[in-house]
Design an enzyme around this catalytic site. Structure first.
Site, short mmCIF file in Angstrom:
data_model
loop_
_atom_site.label_atom_id
_atom_site.label_comp_id
_atom_site.label_asym_id
_atom_site.label_seq_id
_atom_site.Cartn_x
_atom_site.Cartn_y
_atom_site.Cartn_z
N HIS A 67 3.53 6.20 -5.31
CA HIS A 67 3.20 6.40 -6.73
C HIS A 67 2.28 7.62 -6.86
O HIS A 67 2.49 8.50 -7.71
CB HIS A 67 2.52 5.15 -7.28
CG HIS A 67 2.42 5.11 -8.77
ND1 HIS A 67 1.89 4.04 -9.46
CD2 HIS A 67 2.75 6.03 -9.72
CE1 HIS A 67 1.92 4.27 -10.75
NE2 HIS A 67 2.42 5.48 -10.94
N GLU A 117 0.82 -1.22 0.00
CA GLU A 117 0.00 0.00 0.00
C GLU A 117 0.86 1.27 0.00
O GLU A 117 0.47 2.29 -0.58
CB GLU A 117 -0.95 -0.01 1.19
CG GLU A 117 -1.97 -1.14 1.18
CD GLU A 117 -2.83 -1.19 -0.07
OE1 GLU A 117 -2.97 -0.14 -0.76
OE2 GLU A 117 -3.34 -2.28 -0.40
#
Length: 601
Positions: free
Chosen positions: A395, A389
């Site tokens: 990202h 996660e």
């Protein structure tokens, strides 16, 4: 009795800080009113997009409206996820969903109006007003999908359907996360344990077969009592997909879903074909598991048990944080510093509580750091989930920091690359630092389970979705019996002759939330394959590969997903990445078979 704590009983240090989005609910209300006031303004542009300057004003205002709407929706839904039984945030989430539909309706004129103009006019606008260069890719992407864009009135009607179309997902979420209650079973030491979705997999990893069997039967018997309700809910989710695909003139729901990413249907089918061609590897793994566990026949409640007994270390959350940071040092100092910022900055909601949404996710909104929801249970799986996660979160952080809002949302096709790459680096770190043979075999087994759960299991899910959508498109009703029959047959084919496929596992489709985001799960398998390739390059090449990867993280949706992956060194239009991943699985399986023979000797 081991009961879940209430939300307020969780220490604040382990709760995310949604106040970074809105310090108070009153500020949410102010943005809600501001958004409401903006909608008539953008509607006033309808029919007037006849100059480059006006087109820029509309697209810029659209982005501002979407940013506010996203912020409202994210905050409301994440507040509700803290405790789905909280009526205050149930109401706020409903209002947020409603205004999202209203926003989509108000913006629905933009695309048809742009595409009503000849191509040369649109390209002329791009030349005339340099501010529109920001929107060049957006406009060119609209042109690519022109055949599937309807008239302004039709688009408005589809947008107005948004809230109704979301009903199956909303109903399933309330059943699955708010209303469904599982029985209390006896734990390994005879203690009462309330079965929850968060505890289920941990119970299936128990070496006490009675515990596994009780948890398995209790879970699926609970879902089984709602089989017709859940089948109806999922049936209408599939009908929604079929409706939208036909309305937009696609050949199938699958083609409609993939076209948004500009991914050929051949990539989806190629994944299923590649995995089906290698099911013998999964059958070998199940046969090894049967022998290691000394069972005549594996039941589905046996397949999660680690093959190496005695490695049952509980991993406190703080230890998990340190482990993940150390494992990700190959990604460079900047990456690890950002990771630490997330760990210390209340990005993460760590522990399970009553009413909390199950599973794990990363989410957020533009202009605010990302968030991570966990239900941490102190297992090795949970350490990998944390790494996973936080891969998503960073990202998002990189994309938001380096892309304008319109290109900040990376496509789902690449969404699992960053998360899975983190898991691959974590596994490499752990295997490189383990001396004990039993612990090493335990880790290899864990990696095999990652492959089983991500490549084989998600592809089986993808094939299930493909089959049931094709049946719906052929006019075949999706009854509970049909859904169970399809799932049972797939489960038997994938797991092979050493695993008993019973009537309970046939209900597994009923508990998979991702099935309400149709044709999503295949991306786990393709992303996993891509991530394995990129992680190996990072470990072999060092900084050059890291630099390419960080640029990929910064790219958002500034290019098509397959093109972004090509720049990172992976071509998903070929079978090689999936086949290479399965070859890695085979190599690990070989090591496991040899090591287990020595371990059991």
């Amino acid at each position: 009795m081991n009961m879940l704590p209430k939300r307020e009983q969780i220490s604040p240090e382990y709760r995310w800080r949604l106040e970074d989005i809105y310090a108070t609910d009153d500020l949410w209300e102010q943005d809600y009113k501001r958004l409401k006031d903006m909608l008539p303004v953008i509607k006033s542009y309808s029919g007037k997009m006849d100059s480059a300057g006006t087109v820029y004003e509309v697209l810029n205002l659209k982005d501002e409206i979407n940013m506010i709407a996203e912020k409202l929706f994210t905050y409301a839904r994440m507040r509700r996820d803290e405790d789905n039984g909280n009526s205050v945030y149930q109401a706020l989430a409903d209002r947020a969903a409603a205004i999202i539909t209203e926003v989509q309706s108000c913006l629905s004129f933009i695309v048809p109006e742009l595409l009503s103009k000849p191509y040369e006019v649109l390209y002329g606008f791009l030349q005339e007003d340099k501010r529109l260069e920001l929107y060049r890719r957006y406009i060119e992407e609209l042109i690519r999908q022109k055949a599937h864009v309807l008239s302004a009135q039709e688009e408005r009607l589809l947008a107005m359907m948004g809230e109704v179309a979301d009903a199956p997902d909303a109903v399933f979420t309330m059943i699955n996360d708010a209303d469904l209650r599982f029985p209390v079973i006896k734990g390994e030491n005879g203690e009462d344990v309330e079965l929850t979705k968060g505890r289920y997999i941990q119970l299936l990893k128990s070496y006490n077969r009675r515990v596994r069997k009780d948890a398995y039967e209790a879970l699926y018997d609970t879902y089984g009592r709602l089989r017709n309700t859940l089948a109806t809910t999922y049936n209408y989710n599939v009908k929604k997909d079929v409706f939208y695909a036909r309305a937009r003139k696609y050949n199938s729901s699958l083609e409609a879903s993939l076209d948004d990413d500009n991914v050929p249907v051949s990539v989806y089918n190629g994944l299923i074909d590649a995995v089906n061609s290698n099911l013998g590897l999964l059958h070998r793994y199940m046969a090894l598991k049967k022998r290691a566990l000394k069972l005549d026949k594996l039941q589905m409640y046996d397949v999660y048990v680690p093959l190496v007994e005695g490695v049952k270390k509980r991993i406190p959350y703080e230890e998990a944080v340190d482990t993940v940071k150390n494992a990700l040092t190959p990604l460079g100092e900047e990456y690890v510093d950002l990771l630490d910022k997330g760990f210390k900055g209340h990005w993460i909601d760590v522990f399970e509580n009553q009413g909390k949404t199950s599973g794990a996710y990363s989410w957020g909104c533009y202009g605010v750091h990302p968030y991570v929801l966990l239900n941490y249970q102190e297992s090795l799986d949970d350490v990998f989930t944390l790494a996973h996660e936080m891969g998503h979160a960073l990202h998002t952080y990189y994309s938001n920091a380096h892309q304008p809002y319109i290109y900040s949302h990376y496509r789902i096709f690449v969404a699992e690359v960053a998360s899975t790459l983190n898991e691959a680096l974590l596994m490499h770190y752990l295997l490189s630092n383990i001396k004990d043979q039993s612990q090493r075999l335990y880790l290899i087994n864990h990696y095999l389970e990652e492959f089983r759960g991500t490549v084989f299991r998600q592809t089986m899910f993808a094939e299930f979705e493909k089959v049931v959508h094709e049946k719906a498109e052929s006019g075949i009703p999706l009854t509970a019996d049909l859904l169970c029959d399809v799932y049972r047959d797939l489960n038997a084919r994938y797991f092979g002759p050493d695993v008993e496929t019973d009537h309970r596992i046939a209900m597994e489709w009923a508990r998979i939330p991702h099935f309400y985001r149709s044709f999503y799960v295949y991306k786990y398998a393709t992303s996993f394959s891509a991530a394995i390739a990129i992680s190996q390059r990072i470990l072999q090449e060092g900084k050059p590969a890291v630099d390419r990867y960080i640029e990929f993280l910064k790219s958002g949706s500034s290019d098509y997903p397959i093109e972004l992956l090509k720049k990172a060194g992976v071509d998903m239009t070929t079978p090689e990445p999936v086949q290479d991943a399965l070859s890695t699985f085979e190599d690990l399986l070989n090591q496991m078979e040899v090591g287990l023979n020595e371990h059991m000797a």
